[in-house]
Scaffold this active site. Structure first.
Site, PDB file in Angstrom:
ATOM      1  N   ASN A 128       0.663  -1.231  -0.094  1.00 31.50           N
ATOM      2  CA  ASN A 128      -0.073   0.126  -0.306  1.00 31.50           C
ATOM      3  C   ASN A 128       0.965   1.341   0.076  1.00 31.50           C
ATOM      4  OD1 ASN A 128      -1.941   2.185   0.456  1.00 31.50           O
ATOM      5  ND2 ASN A 128      -2.658   0.973   2.275  1.00 31.50           N
ATOM      6  N   ARG A 146      -2.560  -2.325  -3.417  1.00 33.77           N
ATOM      7  CA  ARG A 146      -3.696  -1.499  -3.342  1.00 33.77           C
ATOM      8  C   ARG A 146      -3.801  -0.381  -4.463  1.00 33.77           C
ATOM      9  NH1 ARG A 146      -5.244   2.970   1.010  1.00 33.77           N
ATOM     10  NH2 ARG A 146      -7.253   3.391   0.360  1.00 33.77           N
ATOM     11  N   HIS A 149     -12.840   2.610  -0.323  1.00 37.61           N
ATOM     12  CA  HIS A 149     -13.087   1.655   0.832  1.00 37.61           C
ATOM     13  C   HIS A 149     -13.556   0.490   0.674  1.00 37.61           C
ATOM     14  CE1 HIS A 149     -12.875   5.169   3.967  1.00 37.61           C
ATOM     15  NE2 HIS A 149     -11.576   4.780   3.825  1.00 37.61           N
ATOM     16  N   ARG A 151     -11.755  15.933   6.294  1.00 34.66           N
ATOM     17  CA  ARG A 151     -12.703  16.017   5.191  1.00 34.66           C
ATOM     18  C   ARG A 151     -14.019  16.502   5.629  1.00 34.66           C
ATOM     19  NH1 ARG A 151     -11.342  10.769   2.569  1.00 34.66           N
ATOM     20  NH2 ARG A 151      -9.124  10.897   2.360  1.00 34.66           N
ATOM     21  N   GLU A 188      -6.830  -4.348   5.816  1.00 33.04           N
ATOM     22  CA  GLU A 188      -6.892  -4.019   4.422  1.00 33.04           C
ATOM     23  C   GLU A 188      -5.648  -4.747   4.023  1.00 33.04           C
ATOM     24  OE1 GLU A 188      -7.732   0.137   5.138  1.00 33.04           O
ATOM     25  OE2 GLU A 188      -9.256   0.127   3.405  1.00 33.04           O
TER      26      GLU A 188
END
Ligand code: ADP
Length: 404
Positions: A14, A93, A182, A243, A387
């Site tokens: 990743n 990823r 996601h 965010r 993940e």
């Protein structure tokens, strides 16, 4: 049964702009079925390209210059495996797969070129993912490489859920639609819920909350994503660490005009200076904010309340989308660990059949657990995501030709 026959060593990679996270897993189809595949090691490298990179592995921290992703992945691979030839596959990823990729795919030059053509849609993420991909192909050339896309799981959204109300020609020309992100995490927790219950995937309806620094929620029916809160970019939807989440586009135009902001400046305001951080004027970290709330900090309280309220609104919306649901699942750093946040999102929803057991909820920190009352019509679960593990499993399934 956790057989070791036909097991594979899979490196999950990743890459961000200055970070590289590598996890080595040993996995097999049998182990996935028994939920007992294991991580052999992990290396996290930050500040790649700076004067000194920080390298964390097995509880140790070292520093040394690492010029680029190639140097970082080379070091990570050597740290994780004294015999890199033993690595059978590398799962990468990749944030954006556009409309082209709805499942993991083995990488060849043509696929790498297609990922490059999607950089326009994810200018902050795909170029960094590509750097990692090229570096890993150079460092581990004998292995098979697979791309696992954050957007892929949401390619099943129906058009009515993914369109914006924009002129047809405009949205088609710019591929302006909701993609969702996601995806690996939402898919994993939905899959795991079915595995725990021994259900076939088509038997259930779920609302899955991934609450970390980035936050999103999905409506999952029969193992497929039918709606999700992130959109064309990961900015839309829930309030997040830095965010804003959903905001009236008119407000964005107003601020740009009044303050004379460029697009890049407005982008930074919405993505890096808003959300929990912007509202609280204190922190983007939920632990800090909960602590401040307990000491009467008014802005932290407002930020946390707004965070929970937004999540709750989506819960109600997806309840309607799905016409009821079997379970609400929480994952991600906040979802897995912050019991007060889970409780606030689900409180007083008895009319929807959602009843959290407060003591079960308080006891569930970072562990898989049912946190609803036994009489709750809708189950509420905490299911930790990983993940890296999801990427490793997807890589295995892709190479075994298993389509879900
Ligand atoms: P990322 O999206 O970067 O992977 P994580 O999934 O690790 O982030 O989530 C980070 C968030 O989880 C932070 O807001 C952090 O404060 C929150 N978090 C982690 N542990 C706890 C905890 N015990 N209580 C409350 N929040 C927590």
């Amino acid at each position: 049964m956790c057989g070791r026959i036909l097991s594979m060593k899979v490196l999950a990679v990743n890459c961000g702009s200055s970070s590289v996270k590598c996890q080595l897993f040993e996995t097999s189809l049998e182990a996935v079925q028994g939920n007992c595949d294991r991580q052999l090691g992990r290396v996290l490298i930050e500040h790649v390209g700076a004067a000194e990179a920080v390298i964390r592995s097995d509880g140790t921290e070292t520093r040394r210059p690492l010029a680029d992703h190639l140097a970082a992945i080379d070091l990570a691979v050597k740290t994780l495996s004294p015999r890199p030839r033993e690595i059978d596959a590398v799962g990468h990823r990749v944030v954006h797969g556009g409309e082209r990729f709805s499942a993991p795919v083995e990488i060849d030059d043509a696929v790498a070129a297609e990922i490059e053509s999607l950089c326009d849609l994810a200018p902050l993420h795909n170029p960094e993912n590509l750097k990692g991909l090229r570096a890993a192909r150079a460092v581990v050339p004998h292995a098979r490489h697979v791309a696992v896309f954050d957007t892929a799981f949401h390619q099943t959204l129906p058009p009515k859920a993914y369109v914006y109300g924009l002129p047809d020609a405009v949205w088609r020309r710019h591929r302006l639609r909701r993609y969702g992100f996601h995806g690996s995490s939402h898919r994993y927790v939905a899959w795991r819920y079915a595995q725990i219950h021994g259900f076939a995937r088509q038997d259930y309806k779920l609302i899955t909350f991934h609450l970390g620094n980035g936050c999103s929620v999905s409506a999952v029916e029969g193992g497929k994503s039918v709606d999700t809160s992130m959109g064309f970019t990961p900015l839309e939807g829930l309030l997040m660490g830095t965010r804003s989440g959903d905001i009236d586009a008119g407000a964005v135009l107003h601020v740009m005009t009044k303050e004379g902001l460029t697009a890049a400046e407005m982008d930074a305001l919405l993505n890096r200076r808003s959300g929990l951080y912007g509202l609280s004027m204190a922190s983007n970290d939920m632990r800090t904010l909960l602590d401040l709330c307990s000491r009467g900090h008014a802005s932290a309280r407002l930020a946390v309340d707004a965070f929970c309220y937004r999540a709750r609104k989506y819960l109600g919306a997806y309840f309607a989308v799905l016409d009821g649901c079997d379970a609400v699942i929480f994952t991600g750093g906040i979802g897995e660990n912050a019991a007060p946040i889970r409780a606030a999102i689900c409180e007083s929803l008895g009319s929807l059949g959602i009843r959290v057991d407060l003591s079960r909820n308080a006891a569930a920190t970072g562990v898989e657990a049912k946190v609803s009352q036994d009489r709750s019509g809708v189950e509420v679960w905490v299911i930790p995501t990983d993940e890296g593990l999801v990427i490793a499993r997807d890589t295995l399934r892709c190479l075994e030709g298993i389509v879900e």
